[in-house]
Design a protein around this motif. Sequence first.
Motif, PDB file in Angstrom:
ATOM      1  N   ASP A 183      -1.077  11.191   3.313  1.00  0.00           N
ATOM      2  CA  ASP A 183      -1.011  10.951   1.870  1.00  0.00           C
ATOM      3  C   ASP A 183      -2.234  10.166   1.394  1.00  0.00           C
ATOM      4  O   ASP A 183      -2.807  10.459   0.339  1.00  0.00           O
ATOM      5  CB  ASP A 183       0.270  10.176   1.524  1.00  0.00           C
ATOM      6  N   THR A 184      -2.629   9.173   2.183  1.00  0.00           N
ATOM      7  CA  THR A 184      -3.790   8.366   1.818  1.00  0.00           C
ATOM      8  C   THR A 184      -5.065   9.199   1.842  1.00  0.00           C
ATOM      9  O   THR A 184      -5.903   9.104   0.940  1.00  0.00           O
ATOM     10  CB  THR A 184      -3.935   7.168   2.782  1.00  0.00           C
TER      11      THR A 184
ATOM     12  N   LEU B 184       2.618  10.869  -4.998  1.00  0.00           N
ATOM     13  CA  LEU B 184       2.761   9.466  -5.372  1.00  0.00           C
ATOM     14  C   LEU B 184       4.082   8.936  -4.823  1.00  0.00           C
ATOM     15  O   LEU B 184       5.073   8.784  -5.534  1.00  0.00           O
ATOM     16  CB  LEU B 184       2.697   9.309  -6.890  1.00  0.00           C
ATOM     17  N   THR B 185       4.092   8.670  -3.516  1.00  0.00           N
ATOM     18  CA  THR B 185       5.274   8.144  -2.834  1.00  0.00           C
ATOM     19  C   THR B 185       5.376   6.629  -3.068  1.00  0.00           C
ATOM     20  O   THR B 185       4.407   5.985  -3.506  1.00  0.00           O
ATOM     21  CB  THR B 185       5.181   8.411  -1.331  1.00  0.00           C
ATOM     22  N   PRO B 186       6.536   6.019  -2.764  1.00  0.00           N
ATOM     23  CA  PRO B 186       6.639   4.550  -2.882  1.00  0.00           C
ATOM     24  C   PRO B 186       5.589   3.817  -2.050  1.00  0.00           C
ATOM     25  O   PRO B 186       5.060   2.787  -2.479  1.00  0.00           O
ATOM     26  CB  PRO B 186       8.055   4.267  -2.366  1.00  0.00           C
ATOM     27  N   GLU B 187       5.285   4.369  -0.861  1.00  0.00           N
ATOM     28  CA  GLU B 187       4.258   3.731  -0.027  1.00  0.00           C
ATOM     29  C   GLU B 187       2.876   3.805  -0.686  1.00  0.00           C
ATOM     30  O   GLU B 187       2.084   2.860  -0.624  1.00  0.00           O
ATOM     31  CB  GLU B 187       4.201   4.396   1.349  1.00  0.00           C
ATOM     32  N   MET B 188       2.582   4.946  -1.326  1.00  0.00           N
ATOM     33  CA  MET B 188       1.296   5.079  -2.001  1.00  0.00           C
ATOM     34  C   MET B 188       1.203   4.147  -3.211  1.00  0.00           C
ATOM     35  O   MET B 188       0.141   3.592  -3.497  1.00  0.00           O
ATOM     36  CB  MET B 188       1.083   6.532  -2.434  1.00  0.00           C
ATOM     37  N   LYS B 189       2.324   3.968  -3.916  1.00  0.00           N
ATOM     38  CA  LYS B 189       2.320   3.022  -5.035  1.00  0.00           C
ATOM     39  C   LYS B 189       2.014   1.611  -4.529  1.00  0.00           C
ATOM     40  O   LYS B 189       1.231   0.872  -5.142  1.00  0.00           O
ATOM     41  CB  LYS B 189       3.674   3.050  -5.750  1.00  0.00           C
ATOM     42  N   LYS B 190       2.650   1.244  -3.408  1.00  0.00           N
ATOM     43  CA  LYS B 190       2.402  -0.079  -2.833  1.00  0.00           C
ATOM     44  C   LYS B 190       0.949  -0.218  -2.386  1.00  0.00           C
ATOM     45  O   LYS B 190       0.309  -1.258  -2.594  1.00  0.00           O
ATOM     46  CB  LYS B 190       3.337  -0.312  -1.652  1.00  0.00           C
TER      47      LYS B 190
ATOM     48  N   LEU C  21      -1.650   1.315  -3.647  1.00  0.00           N
ATOM     49  CA  LEU C  21      -2.495   1.186  -4.832  1.00  0.00           C
ATOM     50  C   LEU C  21      -2.405  -0.223  -5.420  1.00  0.00           C
ATOM     51  O   LEU C  21      -3.408  -0.775  -5.888  1.00  0.00           O
ATOM     52  CB  LEU C  21      -2.093   2.226  -5.883  1.00  0.00           C
ATOM     53  N   ILE C  22      -1.193  -0.805  -5.379  1.00  0.00           N
ATOM     54  CA  ILE C  22      -1.028  -2.170  -5.892  1.00  0.00           C
ATOM     55  C   ILE C  22      -1.834  -3.154  -5.055  1.00  0.00           C
ATOM     56  O   ILE C  22      -2.494  -4.057  -5.584  1.00  0.00           O
ATOM     57  CB  ILE C  22       0.470  -2.560  -5.896  1.00  0.00           C
TER      58      ILE C  22
END
Length: 513
Positions: free
Chosen positions: A87-88, A222-228, A230-231
């Motif tokens: 995903d990254t 845009l998975t929960p891990e990807m949101k984290k 990006l944050i």
Amino acid sequence: MKPIRLMRGFLTVGGWTLMSRVLGFVRDALIAAYLGAGPAAEAFVVAFSLPNMFRRFFAEGTLNVAFVPMFSKKVEAGDDARGFAEDTLSALAGILVAFTLLSMIFMPVMVSAMAAGFIGDSRFDLAIHYGRITFPYVLFISLGALFSGILNATGRFAAAAAAPVMLNVILSLAMVGAHFMGFDVASALVWAVPVAGAAQLSIVWIAAHKAGFSIRPRLPRLTPEMKKLLILAGPAALAGGVVQINLLIGRQVASFSEEGALQYLNLADRLYQLPLGVVAIAIGVVLLPDLSRRLAAKDSAGARHAYNRAFEFALLLTIPAAVALIVMPEALIGVLFQRGAFTPEDAKATALAVAIYGLGLPAFVIQKVLQPLYFAREDTKTPFRFALYSMVINAVVAVGLSFWIGYLAAAVATSLAAWGMVALLWMGKQSMGDDVKTDAQLRTRAPRILAAAITMGAVLWGAQIALAPVFDVSRLLATLILIGLGVVVYFGAGQAIGALNLRDIKSSVKRGG
């Protein structure tokens, strides 16, 4: 958990980085010999700085700071690390392709921002032309950094550390080949940059595949891990942007100074980057995934031991290197670069900047020990805030002093800002608990390391005077004598006063601790 072998990791990464830096000196010596400090050399400095600036922004900021801790913890927990990496990769590739194309279109704006002093002369158009050729390097090297992070997080350091060697090999061969075949050396050098980036990406991609991580791009999600991610990456990327603004300020100051000033700072930067790269990169690459995995495993004692030994390792190698840069910069610059179109006056001007960077060298390395304490805890906001304060110090000092000392103001500002950053990171870690406390061994050895380095510096100072006749005959021979003498005196004095114990170092390497 399966621990990362710290000392072995430091030596693996440090060894390959040392080879890359040495070959980097060969590359820069060739550039100095073929191009001197003239318009083509300065245009290349700006053009090559642009992709490297954004490499630090994407690779060292977003990936090393945000991706590696998250990926390391997923590896430790067995929580679909491969899916997270794919995903990254997908998101990063899409962003980089778009960014590369836009940057090539708006290259005149980027060159103006990097070196406004070029506007109105031949260097400006040349830097734009070179920049459009070199900029795709950022795409290859940033994607390569993702695969390097995967390898480092699993304790496989060799391939990722060896890949940068290809850059200097390919660029050096391109210049030598162009010279002997009668082609334009500057053009060959510029076109070799994206070729080298593709080669570096290939090395780590293949190594990751062999390690069991066959990662391929797919449609971004845009998975929960990807949101984290990006944050976490936001402040890290902004902090990387602050570092680049500091570099940009220095280059702007130099571009308005005397002709050749940009090349002086560039070559001085190359020299102090040798110990900085060997030590700091090794520590940053190895310590961050190790701390992340130890914190995930609730191994507080192991985290404290890793931090203290990394700090000791940093001081052991960095303090004597800094003293050498301060005491004998002209000898080093003369041997490395004073030939062909690079004159003795150019060497003296560069040596002044080297001595100033030497004063800041310990701070640059200590930052790399302290920052992973924050990043391993997924705290990227605090270092970003500290980086902003450091940027203010750099800007005020660089611009303010430039009216009196010209291009040297950039070196003074960089060194002072680095020490300011260390002070902030040190004070900020006090709330982290016992994991970050200095142990008895480090408290005992740190002042003794400083004493051994000062002893070495005093001997080198006197030896330079005694060897003056030898310098007249052979700069290389005299400089090698000084380096050998410095190593013997430092390690001899260090062993005598307890700054280091060679048996301890040897046993640490054997057990990998």
